[in-house]
Design a protein around this motif. Structure first.
Motif, PDB file in Angstrom:
ATOM      1  N   PHE A   3      -5.357   1.123   4.643  1.00 21.29           N
ATOM      2  CA  PHE A   3      -5.425   2.351   4.424  1.00 21.29           C
ATOM      3  C   PHE A   3      -5.634   3.463   5.820  1.00 21.29           C
ATOM      4  N   ALA A   4      -6.481   2.822   6.494  1.00 17.72           N
ATOM      5  CA  ALA A   4      -6.877   3.644   7.603  1.00 17.72           C
ATOM      6  C   ALA A   4      -5.530   3.477   8.470  1.00 17.72           C
ATOM      7  N   ASP A   5      -4.980   2.640   8.819  1.00 20.48           N
ATOM      8  CA  ASP A   5      -3.694   2.415   9.589  1.00 20.48           C
ATOM      9  C   ASP A   5      -2.452   3.332   8.814  1.00 20.48           C
ATOM     10  N   MET A   6      -2.515   3.440   7.691  1.00 21.35           N
ATOM     11  CA  MET A   6      -1.451   4.196   6.960  1.00 21.35           C
ATOM     12  C   MET A   6      -1.659   5.835   7.171  1.00 21.35           C
ATOM     13  N   LEU A   7      -2.910   6.036   7.114  1.00 15.47           N
ATOM     14  CA  LEU A   7      -3.319   7.484   7.426  1.00 15.47           C
ATOM     15  C   LEU A   7      -2.921   7.843   8.788  1.00 15.47           C
ATOM     16  N   SER A   8      -3.150   7.055   9.853  1.00 19.38           N
ATOM     17  CA  SER A   8      -2.968   7.395  10.754  1.00 19.38           C
ATOM     18  C   SER A   8      -1.516   7.273  11.527  1.00 19.38           C
ATOM     19  N   GLY A   9      -0.622   7.270  10.339  1.00 19.44           N
ATOM     20  CA  GLY A   9       0.732   6.941  10.659  1.00 19.44           C
ATOM     21  C   GLY A   9       1.296   6.036  11.453  1.00 19.44           C
ATOM     22  N   LEU A  28       0.745  -1.161   0.138  1.00 15.24           N
ATOM     23  CA  LEU A  28       0.043  -0.081   0.094  1.00 15.24           C
ATOM     24  C   LEU A  28       0.697   1.356  -0.085  1.00 15.24           C
ATOM     25  N   CYS A  29       0.272   2.295  -0.739  1.00 15.09           N
ATOM     26  CA  CYS A  29       1.209   3.687  -0.810  1.00 15.09           C
ATOM     27  C   CYS A  29       0.167   4.679  -0.639  1.00 15.09           C
ATOM     28  N   THR A  66       5.062  -3.288   8.464  1.00 18.27           N
ATOM     29  CA  THR A  66       4.821  -3.202   9.800  1.00 18.27           C
ATOM     30  C   THR A  66       3.342  -3.949  10.098  1.00 18.27           C
ATOM     31  N   LYS A  67       2.800  -4.272   8.959  1.00 13.90           N
ATOM     32  CA  LYS A  67       1.572  -5.094   8.945  1.00 13.90           C
ATOM     33  C   LYS A  67       1.000  -5.746   7.657  1.00 13.90           C
ATOM     34  N   GLY A 113      11.734  14.352   6.546  1.00 15.47           N
ATOM     35  CA  GLY A 113      10.676  13.393   6.431  1.00 15.47           C
ATOM     36  C   GLY A 113      11.194  11.706   6.142  1.00 15.47           C
ATOM     37  N   CYS A 114      10.771  11.087   7.482  1.00 12.38           N
ATOM     38  CA  CYS A 114      11.207   9.834   7.486  1.00 12.38           C
ATOM     39  C   CYS A 114      10.379   8.690   7.341  1.00 12.38           C
ATOM     40  N   GLY A 115       9.365   8.974   6.541  1.00 14.13           N
ATOM     41  CA  GLY A 115       8.183   8.096   6.551  1.00 14.13           C
ATOM     42  C   GLY A 115       8.730   6.834   5.324  1.00 14.13           C
ATOM     43  N   GLY A 116       7.861   6.014   4.667  1.00 11.88           N
ATOM     44  CA  GLY A 116       7.964   4.966   3.996  1.00 11.88           C
ATOM     45  C   GLY A 116       9.138   5.080   2.949  1.00 11.88           C
TER      46      GLY A 116
END
Ligand SMILES: [Zn+2]
Ligand SMILES: [Zn+2]
Length: 368
Positions: free
Chosen positions: A352-358, A40-41, A340-341, A192-195
């Motif tokens: 997608f909800a998990d992704m948006l929650s950071g 997911l992206c 992570t999941k 910015g140290c995300g994905g």
């Protein structure tokens, strides 16, 4: 024989459903891929929310070749493969110039490619042809793509780890190694140290940078960046919109400013930030694909600074996917640690909800 495939189908703005699509047998140089894992992206949601046309979602994945078209030369049924979206013709000026990610015929750099449309007539939904995100449509049990959209997977790389190579890892790693060509011994700042940012960090480490300064507004992400190779972390205050404090810290560490700085936030007002972090003659790299109008203070380019906006880490699929797999096997490129999941396709909304929650560095949908 046409195959029925369970897929994530985007409908009207912001909504999607899990439903059956129909996938025809491959023609010409197409291959049919049975997807084993699709990552997911954030771009999936950008396309979902920004467009109103139906399309098969997803552009990061890995799987097995299930069938090949009559003109396919490089693959056979049963080959494990990873998808890429730098498909190319091999004949245009960009391809001849070895910038195949900018192929004049197939690159998403041209036309509405990011939104995606089917090169093949082979994918239909409710009896009508349907577009596929990035020409791939990876969030589907099966997808039909040109052979240049797949690369072989070697040895024992799990499909979940391979799937993230497709986009975020390629973009981050390639921005450091291919686009910036980070030199050994250099200093870099990664904002910015995300994905994607953590893959810039590990790309810089692999390229031999000795000072890798991560900047983020959350400590958790800074800690994560250190696991991927950051040597320093700067916790930035979101209210400090010009990043003056981060800039001061970078200059204190590097004396003259970083040799390279990478922007990985997707926040338009951060587009000029890498210019603030670098020395005279340094290189600023905008990794996140900001497209909005931004006011630039031209004095930030003083002096002799270079600002680049590379597409897809200047991906050359055959070369880069082989290199990244080798680096995975030697333990230098960390992939498993990024996931992570995992989810089933019918849990996509949750992903997608998990992704948006950071909460996630990277979520992956696994198929049977
Ligand atoms: Zn071309
Ligand atoms: Zn992506």
């Amino acid at each position: 024989m046409t195959i029925r495939s369970r897929a994530a189908v985007a409908g009207s703005k912001g909504s999607f459903t899990i439903d059956n699509i129909q996938v025809s047998p491959p023609k010409g140089d197409e291959v049919l891929v049975k997807i084993k894992a699709a990552a997911l992206c954030h771009t999936d949601l950008d396309i979902l929310n920004g467009n109103d046309f139906p399309h098969v979602m997803g552009h990061e994945g890995a799987g097995i070749i299930a069938d090949i078209g009559p003109n396919v030369t490089d693959f056979k049924t049963g080959d494990p493969v990873v998808l890429n979206w730098a498909m190319h013709c091999g004949a245009c000026l960009a391809c001849a110039d070895k910038r195949i990610h900018l192929c004049e015929n197939y690159s998403v750099a041209n036309g509405d490619g990011v939104s995606g449309h089917a090169h093949s007539e082979g994918t239909t939904y409710k009896g009508k042809p349907i577009r596929r995100s990035f020409y791939l449509g990876a969030l589907s049990e099966y997808t039909i793509v040109r052979q240049s959209a797949v690369c072989k997977l070697h040895d024992k790389i799990p499909y979940s780890s391979a799937s993230i190579l497709s986009c975020g890892v390629m973009t981050g790693f390639g921005s450091a190694v291919n686009a910036a060509k980070v030199k050994p011994g250099s200093s870099v700042a990664v904002l910015g140290c995300g994905g994607v940012g953590i893959n810039v960090v590990q790309g810089c480490r692999i390229a031999g940078a000795t000072r890798i300064i991560a900047i983020d507004i959350t400590q958790k992400r800074l800690d994560q960046a250190k696991e991927f190779g950051a040597t320093h972390g700067i916790l930035s205050d979101p209210k400090d919109t010009t990043l003056a404090s981060a800039r001061d810290s970078i200059f204190a560490l590097t004396h003259r400013g970083a040799d390279y700085a990478f922007e990985c936030t997707s926040i338009p007002t951060m587009a000029d930030a890498p210019l603030r972090f670098i020395r005279h003659g340094g290189m600023a790299v905008q990794v996140s694909g900001i497209e909005q109008p931004v006011n630039f203070d031209c004095s930030l380019f003083e002096w002799d600074k270079i600002y680049i906006n590379p597409l897809y880490g200047q991906c050359n699929p055959k070369r880069d996917f082989a290199i990244m797999q080798d680096l995975y096997h030697t333990g230098e490129l960390k992939l498993d640690e990024q996931i992570t999941k995992t989810y089933r396709l019918d849990e996509l909304q949750h992903g997608f909800a998990d992704m948006l929650s950071g909460k996630l560095a990277k979520g992956v949908v696994l198929f049977d």
